[in-house]
Design an enzyme around this catalytic site. Structure first.
Site, mmCIF file in Angstrom:
data_model
loop_
_atom_site.group_PDB
_atom_site.id
_atom_site.type_symbol
_atom_site.label_atom_id
_atom_site.label_comp_id
_atom_site.label_asym_id
_atom_site.label_seq_id
_atom_site.Cartn_x
_atom_site.Cartn_y
_atom_site.Cartn_z
ATOM 1 N N GLU A 1 6.362 5.395 11.057
ATOM 2 C CA GLU A 1 6.980 4.065 11.130
ATOM 3 C C GLU A 1 8.485 4.145 10.833
ATOM 4 O O GLU A 1 8.964 5.100 10.208
ATOM 5 C CB GLU A 1 6.305 3.097 10.153
ATOM 6 C CG GLU A 1 6.339 3.566 8.716
ATOM 7 C CD GLU A 1 6.442 2.421 7.722
ATOM 8 O OE1 GLU A 1 7.177 1.454 7.990
ATOM 9 O OE2 GLU A 1 5.806 2.525 6.667
ATOM 10 N N ASP B 1 1.375 -14.437 -0.562
ATOM 11 C CA ASP B 1 2.015 -13.301 0.109
ATOM 12 C C ASP B 1 1.063 -12.124 0.219
ATOM 13 O O ASP B 1 0.824 -11.399 -0.741
ATOM 14 C CB ASP B 1 3.283 -12.893 -0.661
ATOM 15 C CG ASP B 1 4.101 -11.843 0.089
ATOM 16 O OD1 ASP B 1 3.629 -11.341 1.128
ATOM 17 O OD2 ASP B 1 5.213 -11.528 -0.374
ATOM 18 N N LYS C 1 1.546 0.211 -2.489
ATOM 19 C CA LYS C 1 2.626 0.261 -3.464
ATOM 20 C C LYS C 1 2.203 -0.422 -4.765
ATOM 21 O O LYS C 1 1.558 -1.463 -4.745
ATOM 22 C CB LYS C 1 3.879 -0.399 -2.876
ATOM 23 C CG LYS C 1 4.577 0.504 -1.870
ATOM 24 C CD LYS C 1 5.787 -0.125 -1.238
ATOM 25 C CE LYS C 1 5.423 -1.078 -0.121
ATOM 26 N NZ LYS C 1 4.925 -0.426 1.090
HETATM 27 N N1 PSU Z 1 5.948 2.211 2.461
HETATM 28 C C1 PSU Z 1 7.097 2.754 1.966
HETATM 29 N N2 PSU Z 1 8.267 2.101 2.187
HETATM 30 C C2 PSU Z 1 8.322 0.956 2.951
HETATM 31 C C3 PSU Z 1 7.108 0.404 3.484
HETATM 32 C C4 PSU Z 1 5.962 1.073 3.209
HETATM 33 O O1 PSU Z 1 7.056 3.800 1.328
HETATM 34 O O2 PSU Z 1 9.406 0.450 3.181
HETATM 35 C C5 PSU Z 1 7.148 -0.794 4.392
HETATM 36 C C6 PSU Z 1 6.096 -0.568 5.491
HETATM 37 O O3 PSU Z 1 6.757 -0.682 6.739
HETATM 38 C C7 PSU Z 1 5.101 -1.678 5.311
HETATM 39 C C8 PSU Z 1 6.002 -2.768 4.795
HETATM 40 O O4 PSU Z 1 4.428 -2.012 6.482
HETATM 41 O O5 PSU Z 1 6.800 -2.054 3.835
HETATM 42 C C9 PSU Z 1 5.240 -3.911 4.194
HETATM 43 O O6 PSU Z 1 6.075 -5.033 4.185
HETATM 44 P P1 PSU Z 1 5.451 -6.476 3.884
HETATM 45 O O7 PSU Z 1 4.999 -6.391 2.458
HETATM 46 O O8 PSU Z 1 6.584 -7.436 4.097
HETATM 47 O O9 PSU Z 1 4.324 -6.680 4.844
HETATM 48 MN MN MN Z 2 4.828 -10.447 2.708
#
Ligand code: PSU
Ligand code: MN
Length: 298
Positions: free
Chosen positions: A21, A134, A155
């Site tokens: 990604e 969220d 995370k």
């Molecule tokens: N994992 C990482 N760093 C990141 C992300 C994941 O180590 O920046 C990113 C991924 O692209 C994941 C996104 O899909 O964070 C999730 O964002 P949100 O919580 O807005 O869905």
């Molecule tokens: Mn979100």
């Protein structure tokens, strides 16, 4: 969808390919170091015997496999958009540049015929979700996408227990790679168990084949950092507490939440969390390549 020649050839001849990604590059790691890390991730995949396919949107075109110029464009531009699955149509219609999240990368990779995908940590249910609602689109998107995803759990800035419950409701298969514990991204152990432990690539390939045979959806392989390489738990907890407080104070919401918290970690741990983040991604890239090879011969 523009598939790079090397990726197209690997797919046509059944060689292993690993999708990567671009949001973790553009919005998860600080510039200009992110470009160096992008190169490291790709060479790690190559060294492990697979072809890397970093995915992004450039000038409204889906690109599967980025050359150096394209990687530079995604990594250098501070205004590059963060595109989850629902944002893709707008970016394509308007000819925009954008980095793809786990959700949108998974959808595009599966569409291109790529079986394996490596990321750092999956998005999930946020700790303040009872008020904010969220929950990352990563979860619901993976439920309906046929792909193997290697990650270090979700995370630790998230509500891990709630995320695991949602993964269960959404019928995403979760496997612990050589562990019975669900990893916590920066931390080796999130405090939660995984139901299914796998110890070999052949086992993973068999699970993926069975998943394909009886209805789809993602298979998640959770790959923990060795505990000697994790972020110091005390500085982790401190960064997390101040990050969550800052988020409320600054009124951060929507797609800005995850980049805000990651950046806060990087600053308050004086770069230690960024180094851990990079190690996580490289280990996941290597494992995804190994699993893609096993799936290609299965
Ligand atoms: N994992 C990482 N760093 C990141 C992300 C994941 O180590 O920046 C990113 C991924 O692209 C994941 C996104 O899909 O964070 C999730 O964002 P949100 O919580 O807005 O869905
Ligand atoms: Mn979100």
């Amino acid at each position: 969808m523009l598939i790079a020649p090397e990726v197209a050839e690997a797919l046509a001849t059944g060689r292993p390919v690993v999708a990567l990604e671009s949001t973790l590059l553009a919005h998860g790691l600080p510039r200009p170091d992110n470009l160096r890390v992008a190169g490291l991730i790709e060479s790690t995949v190559r060294d492990a015997g697979a072809v890397p396919a970093t995915i992004a949107v450039l000038a409204g075109e889906v690109r599967v496999g980025l050359d150096q110029t394209a990687l530079e464009r995604i990594c250098a531009d501070p205004g590059v958009h963060k595109l989850s699955a629902r944002d893709l149509p707008v970016a394509l219609a308007r000819g925009m540049d954008g980095a793809t999240t786990v959700a949108s990368t998974a959808v595009l990779a599966a569409r291109a015929g790529i079986a394996a995908f490596a990321t750092g940590g999956l998005g999930g249910v946020h700790r303040l979700a009872r008020q904010s609602w969220d929950e990352s689109a990563d979860l619901v998107t993976l439920a309906g996408t046929h792909i193997l995803v290697v990650c270090a759990g979700v995370k630790s800035i998230l509500d891990v227990g709630a995320t695991l419950e949602r993964l269960e409701s959404l019928s995403v298969t979760v496997l612990g790679w050589q562990t019975d514990r669900f990893p916590g991204f920066y931390l080796t152990d999130s405090g939660f168990a995984v139901d299914w432990r796998v110890d070999t690539a052949a086992e993973v390939a068999a699970v993926v084949a069975a998943r394909r045979a009886f209805g789809g959806g993602a298979v998640l392989v959770a790959n923990p950092l060795p505990d000697t390489e994790q972020l110091d738990p005390a500085s982790h907890d401190e960064a997390l507490a101040s990050g969550l407080a800052g988020m409320v104070r600054d009124g951060v919401h929507g797609k800005a939440v995850t980049p805000y918290l990651l950046d806060h970690f990087h600053r308050t741990t004086a770069g230690a969390s960024r180094d851990v983040n990079v190690r996580i991604i490289l280990r996941n890239a290597a494992l995804a390549a190994q699993l893609a090879a096993a799936m290609a011969t299965a």
